[in-house]
Write a protein that holds these residues in place. Sequence first.
Motif, PDB file in Angstrom:
ATOM      1  N   LEU A  69       0.505  -1.386  -0.228  1.00 31.25           N
ATOM      2  CA  LEU A  69      -0.345  -0.038   0.117  1.00 31.25           C
ATOM      3  C   LEU A  69       0.816   1.378   0.452  1.00 31.25           C
ATOM      4  CD1 LEU A  69      -2.835  -1.280   2.675  1.00 31.25           C
ATOM      5  CD2 LEU A  69      -3.125  -0.747   0.505  1.00 31.25           C
ATOM      6  N   VAL A  70       2.371   0.959   0.861  1.00 27.17           N
ATOM      7  CA  VAL A  70       2.851   2.464   0.940  1.00 27.17           C
ATOM      8  C   VAL A  70       3.685   2.748  -0.555  1.00 27.17           C
ATOM      9  CG1 VAL A  70       4.762   3.550   2.434  1.00 27.17           C
ATOM     10  CG2 VAL A  70       3.202   2.394   3.193  1.00 27.17           C
ATOM     11  N   ASN A  71       3.888   1.712  -1.311  1.00 24.58           N
ATOM     12  CA  ASN A  71       4.212   1.462  -2.442  1.00 24.58           C
ATOM     13  C   ASN A  71       3.477   2.260  -3.758  1.00 24.58           C
ATOM     14  OD1 ASN A  71       5.270   0.416  -5.272  1.00 24.58           O
ATOM     15  ND2 ASN A  71       6.077  -0.696  -4.460  1.00 24.58           N
ATOM     16  N   ALA A  72       2.058   1.913  -3.461  1.00 24.21           N
ATOM     17  CA  ALA A  72       0.892   2.513  -4.410  1.00 24.21           C
ATOM     18  C   ALA A  72       1.222   3.696  -4.525  1.00 24.21           C
ATOM     19  CB  ALA A  72      -0.038   1.865  -4.305  1.00 24.21           C
ATOM     20  N   SER A  73       1.275   4.261  -2.942  1.00 26.76           N
ATOM     21  CA  SER A  73       1.179   5.768  -3.137  1.00 26.76           C
ATOM     22  C   SER A  73       2.104   6.655  -3.263  1.00 26.76           C
ATOM     23  CB  SER A  73       0.936   5.952  -1.230  1.00 26.76           C
ATOM     24  OG  SER A  73       2.209   5.512  -0.273  1.00 26.76           O
TER      25      SER A  73
END
Length: 155
Positions: A84-88
């Motif tokens: 999720l952090v990667n996606a942001s």
Amino acid sequence: MAQTKLDWRLLPVFIVACLVVSGFGGLFQPGEWYQGLNQAPWTPPSITFPIVWGILYLFIAVAGWLIFARGNRNMRLLWVAQLLVNASWSWVFFGMHQPLIALIDISILTLLVATLIWLSFRSQPALIVTGWLLTPYLVWLLIASSLNAYVVIYN
């Protein structure tokens, strides 16, 4: 300790999850804004990024599959959190044009991945491969962090 048999039918679920994250990131292209920034002298050619990320997302997917098959709850939560952090990051950096917030994002991501690697190497032998699969990801995150930091400092 006997290992549970890996269910190969679940691997595509993790590949699709990584493809979704990759696709979301791909919505936010560097564009003119990025081209106008002072970039680090060690910035790789643009073609490098999709090639490296394609390989890394495959490794991340396989690591996630192994973690969900053999890891504990904390490892599973960390894997989801890092995804999720990667996606942001692309949204924050390229979409919102917020390099400082993106640097905080990638710093958190790096910490999550490093923790996941550490837990993998401390875990059962079947998860050591997970640590090795995630190590290139950590190295790339360190490089990307340095590129992001350069943009923050010199712009």
